[in-house]
Motif scaffolding. Sequence first.
Motif, PDB file in Angstrom:
ATOM      1  N   LYS A  58      45.621  62.142  31.690  1.00 28.38           N
ATOM      2  CA  LYS A  58      45.191  60.943  31.221  1.00 28.38           C
ATOM      3  C   LYS A  58      45.004  59.641  32.298  1.00 28.38           C
ATOM      4  CE  LYS A  58      47.691  59.195  27.746  1.00 28.38           C
ATOM      5  NZ  LYS A  58      48.336  59.047  26.472  1.00 28.38           N
ATOM      6  N   THR A  59      44.095  58.953  31.923  1.00 30.33           N
ATOM      7  CA  THR A  59      44.111  57.648  32.386  1.00 30.33           C
ATOM      8  C   THR A  59      44.098  56.328  31.559  1.00 30.33           C
ATOM      9  OG1 THR A  59      43.024  58.612  34.440  1.00 30.33           O
ATOM     10  CG2 THR A  59      42.773  56.142  34.160  1.00 30.33           C
ATOM     11  N   ALA A  60      45.023  55.623  31.775  1.00 34.58           N
ATOM     12  CA  ALA A  60      45.015  54.381  30.425  1.00 34.58           C
ATOM     13  C   ALA A  60      44.991  53.094  31.318  1.00 34.58           C
ATOM     14  CB  ALA A  60      46.102  54.504  29.951  1.00 34.58           C
ATOM     15  N   TYR A  61      43.908  52.532  30.576  1.00 34.68           N
ATOM     16  CA  TYR A  61      43.453  51.080  31.096  1.00 34.68           C
ATOM     17  C   TYR A  61      44.178  50.033  30.228  1.00 34.68           C
ATOM     18  CZ  TYR A  61      40.387  53.290  34.650  1.00 34.68           C
ATOM     19  OH  TYR A  61      40.064  53.802  35.663  1.00 34.68           O
ATOM     20  N   VAL A  62      44.482  50.162  29.092  1.00 38.11           N
ATOM     21  CA  VAL A  62      44.666  49.383  28.136  1.00 38.11           C
ATOM     22  C   VAL A  62      45.923  50.032  27.307  1.00 38.11           C
ATOM     23  CG1 VAL A  62      42.643  48.180  27.747  1.00 38.11           C
ATOM     24  CG2 VAL A  62      42.909  50.076  26.319  1.00 38.11           C
ATOM     25  N   PRO A 104      44.853  45.955  48.797  1.00 34.76           N
ATOM     26  CA  PRO A 104      45.711  45.884  47.915  1.00 34.76           C
ATOM     27  C   PRO A 104      45.509  45.842  46.176  1.00 34.76           C
ATOM     28  CG  PRO A 104      46.427  44.422  49.594  1.00 34.76           C
ATOM     29  CD  PRO A 104      44.857  44.661  49.718  1.00 34.76           C
ATOM     30  N   GLY A 105      46.021  46.619  45.455  1.00 37.91           N
ATOM     31  CA  GLY A 105      45.700  46.437  43.956  1.00 37.91           C
ATOM     32  C   GLY A 105      44.651  47.262  43.322  1.00 37.91           C
ATOM     33  N   LYS A 106      44.478  48.317  44.268  1.00 37.54           N
ATOM     34  CA  LYS A 106      43.057  49.305  43.943  1.00 37.54           C
ATOM     35  C   LYS A 106      43.266  50.332  42.748  1.00 37.54           C
ATOM     36  CE  LYS A 106      39.091  50.845  45.564  1.00 37.54           C
ATOM     37  NZ  LYS A 106      38.333  49.963  45.675  1.00 37.54           N
ATOM     38  N   THR A 107      44.652  50.546  42.507  1.00 40.82           N
ATOM     39  CA  THR A 107      44.821  51.055  41.059  1.00 40.82           C
ATOM     40  C   THR A 107      45.284  50.111  39.979  1.00 40.82           C
ATOM     41  OG1 THR A 107      46.248  53.099  42.475  1.00 40.82           O
ATOM     42  CG2 THR A 107      46.663  52.801  40.100  1.00 40.82           C
ATOM     43  N   GLN A 108      44.325  50.430  39.223  1.00 40.80           N
ATOM     44  CA  GLN A 108      44.083  49.391  37.866  1.00 40.80           C
ATOM     45  C   GLN A 108      44.632  49.971  36.638  1.00 40.80           C
ATOM     46  OE1 GLN A 108      40.637  46.858  38.449  1.00 40.80           O
ATOM     47  NE2 GLN A 108      40.105  47.670  40.299  1.00 40.80           N
ATOM     48  N   SER A 109      44.954  51.348  36.632  1.00 43.37           N
ATOM     49  CA  SER A 109      45.156  52.021  35.687  1.00 43.37           C
ATOM     50  C   SER A 109      46.698  52.546  35.480  1.00 43.37           C
ATOM     51  CB  SER A 109      44.095  53.217  35.329  1.00 43.37           C
ATOM     52  OG  SER A 109      44.008  53.954  36.363  1.00 43.37           O
ATOM     53  N   LEU A 163      51.703  54.086  38.248  1.00 43.02           N
ATOM     54  CA  LEU A 163      51.590  52.615  37.959  1.00 43.02           C
ATOM     55  C   LEU A 163      50.835  51.832  38.863  1.00 43.02           C
ATOM     56  CD1 LEU A 163      55.168  52.257  36.394  1.00 43.02           C
ATOM     57  CD2 LEU A 163      53.424  52.917  35.194  1.00 43.02           C
ATOM     58  N   PRO A 164      50.234  51.016  38.240  1.00 45.69           N
ATOM     59  CA  PRO A 164      49.548  49.973  38.892  1.00 45.69           C
ATOM     60  C   PRO A 164      50.679  49.212  40.214  1.00 45.69           C
ATOM     61  CG  PRO A 164      48.703  49.601  36.839  1.00 45.69           C
ATOM     62  CD  PRO A 164      50.008  50.582  36.775  1.00 45.69           C
ATOM     63  N   GLY A 165      50.125  48.841  41.433  1.00 44.97           N
ATOM     64  CA  GLY A 165      50.857  48.189  42.094  1.00 44.97           C
ATOM     65  C   GLY A 165      51.268  47.038  41.598  1.00 44.97           C
ATOM     66  N   TYR A 166      52.407  46.228  41.799  1.00 45.95           N
ATOM     67  CA  TYR A 166      52.794  44.915  41.304  1.00 45.95           C
ATOM     68  C   TYR A 166      52.899  43.966  42.627  1.00 45.95           C
ATOM     69  CZ  TYR A 166      57.604  46.647  42.735  1.00 45.95           C
ATOM     70  OH  TYR A 166      58.462  47.241  43.549  1.00 45.95           O
ATOM     71  N   GLU A 197      43.696  39.741  35.705  1.00 42.41           N
ATOM     72  CA  GLU A 197      43.916  41.170  35.888  1.00 42.41           C
ATOM     73  C   GLU A 197      45.456  41.491  36.219  1.00 42.41           C
ATOM     74  OE1 GLU A 197      40.095  43.372  37.884  1.00 42.41           O
ATOM     75  OE2 GLU A 197      40.634  41.527  38.753  1.00 42.41           O
ATOM     76  N   ARG A 198      45.949  40.696  37.067  1.00 37.60           N
ATOM     77  CA  ARG A 198      47.274  40.965  37.365  1.00 37.60           C
ATOM     78  C   ARG A 198      48.345  40.874  36.102  1.00 37.60           C
ATOM     79  NH1 ARG A 198      46.508  37.869  41.679  1.00 37.60           N
ATOM     80  NH2 ARG A 198      48.024  36.253  41.407  1.00 37.60           N
ATOM     81  N   ALA A 199      48.150  39.874  35.228  1.00 32.37           N
ATOM     82  CA  ALA A 199      48.918  39.906  34.142  1.00 32.37           C
ATOM     83  C   ALA A 199      48.611  41.194  33.238  1.00 32.37           C
ATOM     84  CB  ALA A 199      48.455  38.377  33.409  1.00 32.37           C
ATOM     85  N   LYS A 200      47.470  41.415  33.109  1.00 30.23           N
ATOM     86  CA  LYS A 200      47.149  42.768  32.194  1.00 30.23           C
ATOM     87  C   LYS A 200      47.807  43.917  32.911  1.00 30.23           C
ATOM     88  CE  LYS A 200      43.269  45.252  32.626  1.00 30.23           C
ATOM     89  NZ  LYS A 200      41.811  45.524  32.403  1.00 30.23           N
ATOM     90  N   TRP A 201      47.820  44.285  34.058  1.00 32.05           N
ATOM     91  CA  TRP A 201      48.534  45.213  34.721  1.00 32.05           C
ATOM     92  C   TRP A 201      49.857  45.205  34.341  1.00 32.05           C
ATOM     93  CZ3 TRP A 201      46.217  44.478  40.371  1.00 32.05           C
ATOM     94  CH2 TRP A 201      44.912  44.955  40.336  1.00 32.05           C
TER      95      TRP A 201
END
Length: 196
Positions: free
Chosen positions: A9-13, A55-60, A76-79, A88-92
Amino acid sequence: MNRTFDLVKTAYVISQMEPSDEPQVALAGRSNVGKSSLINCLAGRKALAKVSSTPGKTQSVNFFRIAPGGYTLVDLPGYGYARRSQTERAKWGTLIEHFLKGNPGLKAVAVLLDVRITPQQSDLEMVSWLRHQGIPILPVLTKCDKVNQREQAARQREWRDLLGGAATPICFSSVSKQGREALWTALDEKAGAELL
């Protein structure tokens, strides 16, 4: 032992993530810490996870079923720093927190730390938050092929002390494969894996 990674599974939201009782171990780390390279090294595959110098390639949130073992490794997405918008960063951040907080199956979080740099504020905040939540931490120092043994040992001691002596970080290199088997063993143990 050979293991298979199956992307289930890949989750974006948030709505794409459901709490699970099945054992899970998450991988967390600052953007550009080498998370994708680590996943590819563990899997013994070159392109399972996309590697990028940006940096920040993984968004899901990516869920990999591990066999044998019967657990899920969660990427997990990078912090921290990433060349992405604040929105976008806040969403991650919301996605990561929702996963970590509402998850009965989560057994531990492997926190990836760049061996070449001193502890960063974002790493310290992540570790502090996980400890406050009572989530076990598996510290992993990445890119260990880029420093000598003395520097590795010094960084290990530094992080062990910051973690209250709870755990000595595993030194890992996706280039030399240093620490690969030790990390697999630790992941299996944290997940309570049933290895036949």
